[in-house]
Structure formats: structure tokens, C-alpha cells
Motif scaffolding. Sequence first.
Motif, short mmCIF file in Angstrom:
data_model
loop_
_atom_site.label_atom_id
_atom_site.label_comp_id
_atom_site.label_asym_id
_atom_site.label_seq_id
_atom_site.Cartn_x
_atom_site.Cartn_y
_atom_site.Cartn_z
N UNK A 89 89.86 29.71 21.04
CA UNK A 89 91.25 29.26 20.84
C UNK A 89 91.53 27.97 21.59
N UNK A 90 90.89 27.78 22.74
CA UNK A 90 91.12 26.54 23.49
C UNK A 90 90.62 25.32 22.72
N UNK A 91 89.50 25.43 22.07
CA UNK A 91 89.00 24.30 21.26
C UNK A 91 89.88 24.07 20.04
N UNK A 92 90.39 25.13 19.45
CA UNK A 92 91.28 24.97 18.31
C UNK A 92 92.59 24.31 18.75
N UNK A 93 93.04 24.62 19.97
CA UNK A 93 94.33 24.10 20.45
C UNK A 93 94.26 22.63 20.85
N UNK A 94 93.08 22.11 21.07
CA UNK A 94 92.97 20.71 21.48
C UNK A 94 93.39 19.76 20.37
N UNK A 95 93.16 20.12 19.14
CA UNK A 95 93.48 19.21 18.05
C UNK A 95 92.47 18.08 17.93
N UNK A 96 92.96 16.90 17.55
CA UNK A 96 92.06 15.75 17.36
C UNK A 96 91.48 15.26 18.67
N UNK A 97 90.26 14.88 18.63
CA UNK A 97 89.59 14.23 19.75
C UNK A 97 88.78 13.06 19.20
N UNK A 118 87.84 13.42 15.22
CA UNK A 118 87.35 14.70 14.68
C UNK A 118 88.28 15.81 15.18
N UNK A 119 88.16 16.97 14.58
CA UNK A 119 88.97 18.11 14.95
C UNK A 119 88.16 19.38 14.73
N UNK A 120 88.40 20.36 15.57
CA UNK A 120 87.72 21.64 15.46
C UNK A 120 88.60 22.57 14.64
N UNK A 121 88.07 23.02 13.50
CA UNK A 121 88.79 23.92 12.60
C UNK A 121 88.05 25.24 12.49
N UNK A 122 88.78 26.34 12.32
CA UNK A 122 88.08 27.63 12.15
C UNK A 122 87.19 27.62 10.91
N UNK A 162 93.44 10.39 27.64
CA UNK A 162 94.53 11.02 28.41
C UNK A 162 94.21 12.46 28.79
N UNK A 163 93.07 12.96 28.43
CA UNK A 163 92.62 14.31 28.77
C UNK A 163 93.58 15.38 28.23
N UNK A 164 94.26 15.09 27.15
CA UNK A 164 95.21 16.01 26.54
C UNK A 164 96.31 16.45 27.54
N UNK A 165 96.74 15.54 28.40
CA UNK A 165 97.73 15.91 29.41
C UNK A 165 99.09 16.18 28.78
N UNK A 166 99.26 15.79 27.54
CA UNK A 166 100.54 16.06 26.88
C UNK A 166 100.62 17.48 26.35
N UNK A 167 99.51 18.24 26.41
CA UNK A 167 99.51 19.61 25.91
C UNK A 167 99.91 20.58 27.03
N UNK A 168 100.68 21.65 26.63
CA UNK A 168 101.03 22.75 27.55
C UNK A 168 101.71 22.21 28.81
N UNK A 174 89.17 19.52 28.42
CA UNK A 174 87.96 18.93 27.85
C UNK A 174 87.46 19.80 26.71
N UNK A 175 86.71 19.15 25.80
CA UNK A 175 86.14 19.87 24.67
C UNK A 175 84.92 20.63 25.13
N UNK A 176 84.88 21.92 24.81
CA UNK A 176 83.70 22.74 25.13
C UNK A 176 82.64 22.54 24.03
N UNK A 177 81.42 22.20 24.45
CA UNK A 177 80.33 21.90 23.50
C UNK A 177 79.12 22.74 23.86
N UNK A 178 78.56 23.43 22.85
CA UNK A 178 77.33 24.21 23.08
C UNK A 178 76.10 23.32 23.03
#
Length: 312
Positions: A89-97, A118-122, A162-168, A174-178
Motif C-alpha cells: 500500500x505504501x508504494x501504491x500511495x506514492x503515486x507518480x515518481x 512512472x507509477x505503481x499500479x495494482x 521533494x521526497x513526497x513531503x507533501x503526502x500525509x 522512498x520507493x521500495x524496490x526489490x
Amino acid sequence: MISSTIRLIKPLAPHLIPLVVFALAIPVVIALSLSAGWFVWRSIAVGWELPLYLQYGDGPPPYAVIHLPNMLAQQPYDISLHLVVPSTDTNYALGNFMSTLTLFTPANNTLATIRRPAIVMPNSWWRSFVSPGVVVLDIPLLSEFRSTSNNVLARIELGRQDHWRSLANGEGRELSVSSALLRGVVVHKGLRGIITRFPLFTAMISSGVFLFISFVILATCLLPAIEWRFHRESNETESDDDRYTSRPIKSEWSERRRGKAPRRSRSATTPRLDSYEFKAEDDIVSIPSAASAPSPLRRRRSRLSQSSDGDE
């Protein structure tokens, strides 16, 4: 023993030396041909795929710096980024990167810079069945990129400045990457595209052409020596034959064809007139000719005239 062997081999040396040189040159030519094919195969542009080890916690967004393989000059490449991220859910909540790619030389000369969103979509139901728990992203970065240098470095950054500082609550995220891969795909165009599409076949053709040219060069170098030896032997044979013939024999047919009377050659068995002595007769006997001899009719008349004179 050695001297007798040398005497036996010496007459055959002019014929054996070119054969030995040719036999010794064959393995060298074949080895060079195989090396030429291998060099062509190694020189053909091929695609590449490099893993990225992203650095986290250094201040800027996660990044990685890698050294790209040997890129042929003026060869077009399609460069893309392949990401595997957890389906959380955290990656989905980031939106565009943003995905940033910078290509530069070791001398810090920038060759190209590109930024793609790019964006992470289910995943869909069938994609979730194939790869459960992860989301696969393919982000195209550069299309038909032509490098002017063979030695190229790449820097990849993922995330936002901006490290998504406008969120929450405004905390940095940061984007989690495997796993991440940087791919370079060769663009096949024109004759270069045909060569890059069939590298093994091109290497075999190059090896065969090199082998053929090498054999032609080798034969060109050896044939003059063999031909010179052949002409020398033929000239020696002709000079030996000329010892027994003083002049060439011309046929009667060729002389008649040119309108000349055939000349009869004097045979060795024909006697010469000046080699004989003739005996002269002491008494000269004159033989009357047929015209001066009396005919039978005249003899009869003369007899009749004589008899008539007697009777008188």
C-alpha cells in the motif's frame, strides 16, 4: 648415411620445398581464419542487461552508478529500466515518481540526460496469478541512442526531489524496490542490422572469406616459383634436343602451301659426287646418232644400184 640421403633428396628439393611450405602454411591459415571469425563475432554489437544496486539513505533519491559494456560508436540502442517493486500500500500511495538516467564519460562529459515518470499500479488478476506479491515496471528511457564513446558510465535515480513531503504528515518517503535492471537493446537497421541480427552466421561468413583470401594469396606466392622451375626444366630439355638438330625440319606440305618448291634434304646416306674419282677413257668412241644411220630403204637402193653397175 646422411650424405646419401641428401644426394637422394637433392634432385627432389625443387618440387618438395613448395609442397612443404604449403603444408606448413595450412594450419596457420586455418588458425588465422578462426581468429578472424571470433574477432568479428566479438565486435558485433549485442544487447546487454545490467543489475542495479540502488543506494538508500544518502540524501538524494535512491541512485546507482554503473559502467556500461563496450558500446559501438554510431550503433543505435534502445535503453529502458526494468523494476520489480513490492505490491504494498505504501508504494501504491506514492503515486507518480521520476526515473532519471544520465550517461557520461569518465572525464565527466555528459552524453545524454533523460527523465521519465512512472507509477505503481495494482496488478490485474491474471498478472497477480503469474507474479504474486510484486509489480513489474518497464520504463523506456532512450530510443535509438547513438554513443560517441565506447567508455560510458550511467547514473540512475528513482523517486522525487521533494521526497513526497507533501503526502500525509510531510515525512520523507522512498520507493521500495526489490530488483532493478538497466537494459540496452540493439536497434536493427540496414546492413548493420542484418549483421547484428545474425552474429554467428556473420562470423562464419567472415571466417570463410578470410580463409579463401589467404589461400589465394598463398597460391599466388607459390605458383610463380613452381612455374619458374617448370620453364627452367623445359628450356633445359629443349637445349639438349637442339644439340642433335642443326636446323628445324620444314614439312613439304607447309612449303607447297606457301608456293615454294619442296626442298629435299640431303640424307646422311646419300653419296656426294665430289667424294668419288672418275676414270677417263683413252680412246674416244663416237656413237653415231639415229638421224645419221642409214634406213633399210636406203640400204636396199644402194644394193640395187651396185648390182646394176656390176652387170654393166
